[in-house]
Design a protein around this motif. Structure first.
Motif, PDB file in Angstrom:
ATOM      1  N   ASP A 351      19.291  35.292   5.698  1.00 42.98           N
ATOM      2  CA  ASP A 351      19.328  36.108   6.911  1.00 42.98           C
ATOM      3  C   ASP A 351      17.965  36.102   7.596  1.00 42.98           C
ATOM      4  OD1 ASP A 351      22.040  37.247   6.493  1.00 42.98           O
ATOM      5  OD2 ASP A 351      21.079  38.135   4.738  1.00 42.98           O
ATOM      6  N   LYS A 353      16.000  37.932  11.332  1.00 42.09           N
ATOM      7  CA  LYS A 353      16.067  38.763  12.525  1.00 42.09           C
ATOM      8  C   LYS A 353      14.719  38.637  13.210  1.00 42.09           C
ATOM      9  CE  LYS A 353      17.381  43.372  14.162  1.00 42.09           C
ATOM     10  NZ  LYS A 353      17.891  44.711  13.751  1.00 42.09           N
ATOM     11  N   ASP A 354      14.722  38.368  14.511  1.00 40.36           N
ATOM     12  CA  ASP A 354      13.460  38.085  15.188  1.00 40.36           C
ATOM     13  C   ASP A 354      13.641  38.260  16.691  1.00 40.36           C
ATOM     14  OD1 ASP A 354      10.824  37.355  15.515  1.00 40.36           O
ATOM     15  OD2 ASP A 354      11.066  35.291  14.813  1.00 40.36           O
ATOM     16  N   CYS A 375      25.228  33.798  14.436  1.00 40.40           N
ATOM     17  CA  CYS A 375      24.050  34.345  15.100  1.00 40.40           C
ATOM     18  C   CYS A 375      24.470  35.205  16.287  1.00 40.40           C
ATOM     19  CB  CYS A 375      23.073  33.257  15.522  1.00 40.40           C
ATOM     20  SG  CYS A 375      23.773  31.725  16.091  1.00 40.40           S
ATOM     21  N   GLU A 376      23.739  36.312  16.455  1.00 40.81           N
ATOM     22  CA  GLU A 376      24.029  37.261  17.521  1.00 40.81           C
ATOM     23  C   GLU A 376      22.769  37.495  18.346  1.00 40.81           C
ATOM     24  OE1 GLU A 376      26.746  40.585  16.363  1.00 40.81           O
ATOM     25  OE2 GLU A 376      26.284  39.878  14.332  1.00 40.81           O
ATOM     26  N   LYS A 435      25.958  40.815  25.238  1.00 38.54           N
ATOM     27  CA  LYS A 435      25.705  40.319  23.896  1.00 38.54           C
ATOM     28  C   LYS A 435      26.483  39.029  23.696  1.00 38.54           C
ATOM     29  CE  LYS A 435      25.049  44.903  21.824  1.00 38.54           C
ATOM     30  NZ  LYS A 435      25.500  45.824  20.735  1.00 38.54           N
ATOM     31  N   LYS A 437      27.847  36.379  20.487  1.00 38.77           N
ATOM     32  CA  LYS A 437      27.968  36.043  19.079  1.00 38.77           C
ATOM     33  C   LYS A 437      28.467  34.602  18.958  1.00 38.77           C
ATOM     34  CE  LYS A 437      30.265  37.482  14.776  1.00 38.77           C
ATOM     35  NZ  LYS A 437      31.206  38.461  14.171  1.00 38.77           N
ATOM     36  N   LEU A 481      16.416  39.216  21.572  1.00 41.68           N
ATOM     37  CA  LEU A 481      16.469  39.616  20.173  1.00 41.68           C
ATOM     38  C   LEU A 481      17.668  38.923  19.531  1.00 41.68           C
ATOM     39  CD1 LEU A 481      15.733  41.529  17.753  1.00 41.68           C
ATOM     40  CD2 LEU A 481      17.280  43.198  18.793  1.00 41.68           C
ATOM     41  N   PHE A 482      17.460  38.360  18.340  1.00 41.76           N
ATOM     42  CA  PHE A 482      18.591  37.729  17.680  1.00 41.76           C
ATOM     43  C   PHE A 482      18.527  37.964  16.177  1.00 41.76           C
ATOM     44  CE2 PHE A 482      15.675  34.485  16.385  1.00 41.76           C
ATOM     45  CZ  PHE A 482      16.278  33.796  15.336  1.00 41.76           C
ATOM     46  N   GLN A 483      19.690  37.865  15.549  1.00 43.57           N
ATOM     47  CA  GLN A 483      19.779  37.870  14.094  1.00 43.57           C
ATOM     48  C   GLN A 483      20.785  36.814  13.685  1.00 43.57           C
ATOM     49  OE1 GLN A 483      20.908  41.832  13.009  1.00 43.57           O
ATOM     50  NE2 GLN A 483      22.957  41.692  13.896  1.00 43.57           N
ATOM     51  N   SER A 485      22.790  34.749  10.127  1.00 50.02           N
ATOM     52  CA  SER A 485      23.099  34.558   8.714  1.00 50.02           C
ATOM     53  C   SER A 485      23.640  33.147   8.540  1.00 50.02           C
ATOM     54  CB  SER A 485      24.141  35.558   8.227  1.00 50.02           C
ATOM     55  OG  SER A 485      23.645  36.896   8.342  1.00 50.02           O
TER      56      SER A 485
END
Length: 489
Positions: A351, A353-354, A375-376, A435, A437, A481-483, A485
């Motif tokens: 994972d 997040k950044d 990724c979101e 947003k 995804k 901003l994204f995160q 997995s």
């Protein structure tokens, strides 16, 4: 290599062991063999057929020409699974060995009836002048997996007003009667679908043409599939002969659906909305659906297209099937998501997040040739953002969102060995929202992308070098901003 008619219509029994072994060696030496998709052991795979659940297992057949990467004498190849993930090859299911399927066992479907699996398919024949004569044939599989063909066709002629492009029956049961839709071409060379009715799957009555608002929509409708869900009727089909229109209809042939009120089987009337493409990518055709024991509607498609050359051709094989996808309806649109069973393929999870600000970044453990990635992105003021995958020094496949255009863009211009460039190297579709995804399944030579939990899907073959395994996240002209997995598969 230019294949002659005689070469295309050779039977697998006519090839000696040495020829088969040589072909298998060529295929096994290919750098683009998949790791978790259904693919042919040799030769060419195309339409998924007979997708069904019977005797405690999922059964899936596909069109198969075993002796090379071309469309030739078609067999049905049989594979089965208990979980929609791990598939066991069981060999040839239907071979074109009879009077009524002498030139190919073409596409069709299957349904359980009285403890057996009944398979309805198109038998392709050619006369001495190479004129096609299609028949709708029946085969029956018992609980031991043995398949026997019924000697005589169950539909032995094409109705008046239609050409010999008449194929791909999809059967279902409603109350105590069976129905089948068949893809057809009118004598004026426009496409349509016709309806048949039966009490026993052996004797069929022609009920006429499905009445839609698409009276002139391409020259042939292939692989029709009708079903009902959430009190609505859905007709999936693959129309040939549509002209490109903006971001729509960019492939050589398309697959899509119309959605509306349930089919009135008495009148053949289907009241519906506009035709919508099922997939926005480069390589998707001839999908077929089935209903699982727990009531889910599952779709599998051919990850390829007719009349196209692919880089694996030189290794003696072509094409694969998509991953199974669950369907449902949201706001007059079919939503597609990978079946939940696929999560068993996941290995170790990583994972991140950044915040990205006008930059491109790489992260530890985010690389590979075969993986699942979610990724979101949110809090976006960048003009463009996204991810590059299967990236190397000179290769990359780009998936990005253009905020100004409000479009998701898949770019395979630099994805590796080129093919199909006549039809472009970029695909786009409109997606709104603050947003985004992205859910990717990347295999050795393919990617399946689910946008916003299946609102849109992009399916494409890609052929990068083995060393191109990078994943890069980026934002341009602003921040996001994204995160993410990632799981290796």
């Amino acid at each position: 290599m230019i294949w002659t008619k005689e070469q295309r219509y050779r039977r697998i029994e006519d090839a000696d062991k040495e020829e088969i072994l040589k072909l298998q060696t060529e295929v096994e030496g290919c750098e683009w063999r998949q790791t978790f998709h259904i693919q042919p052991e040799t030769g060419l795979l195309n339409d998924p057929n007979g997708f069904s659940y019977y005797n405690g297992e999922y059964h899936l057949f596909y069109q198969w020409f075993p002796l090379g990467p071309v469309h030739g004498l078609k067999y049905w190849y049989h594979t089965k699974s208990k979980d929609l993930v791990h598939w066991e090859n069981t060999g040839i299911g239907i071979e074109p060995s009879g009077v009524y399927d002498s030139h190919g066992a073409y596409s069709g479907s299957a349904i359980e009836h009285e403890g057996k699996l009944l398979i309805l398919y198109t038998g392709n024949t050619r006369d001495e002048n190479w004129v096609r004569h299609p028949f709708q044939c029946l085969a029956i599989m018992d609980a031991a997996g043995k398949i026997n063909k019924v000697e005589q066709p169950v539909i032995d002629h094409v109705p008046y007003g239609y050409t010999d492009h008449f194929r791909d029956p999809k059967v279902w049961k409603a109350e105590d009667e069976f129905y089948a839709v068949i893809g057809a071409q009118r004598e004026n060379e426009t496409g349509c679908v016709v309806l048949y009715r039966s009490k026993d799957l052996q004797n069929w009555n022609f009920e006429g043409e499905l009445q839609t608002s698409l009276s002139s929509f391409g020259y042939m409708w292939e692989c029709p599939d009708y079903f009902e869900m959430q009190d609505q009727g859905v007709l999936i089909f693959s129309p040939q002969g549509l002209n490109p229109n903006g971001d729509l209809f960019q492939n050589i042939y398309q697959s899509g659906y119309i959605l509306g009120e349930p089919l009135d089987v008495r009148t053949g009337t289907l009241t519906h909305g506009s035709f919508q493409e099922l997939d926005r990518g480069f390589d998707f055709y001839a999908p077929q659906t089935m209903l699982t024991p727990d009531g889910r509607r599952i779709l599998v498609g051919w990850m390829g297209l007719p009349e196209m050359d692919y880089p694996t051709d030189k290794n003696g094989w072509a094409h694969c099937l998509t991953l199974p996808r669950e369907l449902w309806i949201r706001e007059s649109k079919l939503i597609q998501q990978p079946v939940q069973e696929l999560q068993v393929l996941r290995k170790q999870q990583h994972d991140i997040k950044d915040v990205l600000f006008d930059e491109k970044k790489v992260y530890q453990h985010f690389n590979g040739a075969s993986f699942e990635l979610i990724c979101e992105f949110e809090n976006i003021d960048a003009e463009t953002f996204g991810v590059e995958f299967r990236a190397g020094e000179k290769e990359k496949t780009i998936l990005k969102y253009d905020v100004v255009q409000r479009k998701v863009i898949l770019d395979r211009t630099f994805s590796g060995e080129p093919f199909g460039e006549k039809y472009g190297t970029v695909r786009k579709c409109s997606v709104d929202g603050s947003k985004l995804k992205l859910h990717l399944f990347v295999d050795i030579s393919s990617v399946e992308i689910f946008i916003n939990d299946g609102e849109e899907v992009f399916t494409s073959r890609i052929f990068p070098g083995a060393e191109s395994q990078g994943i890069r996240f980026f934002a341009e002209d602003g921040r996001t901003l994204f995160q993410a997995s990632k799981w290796d598969i």
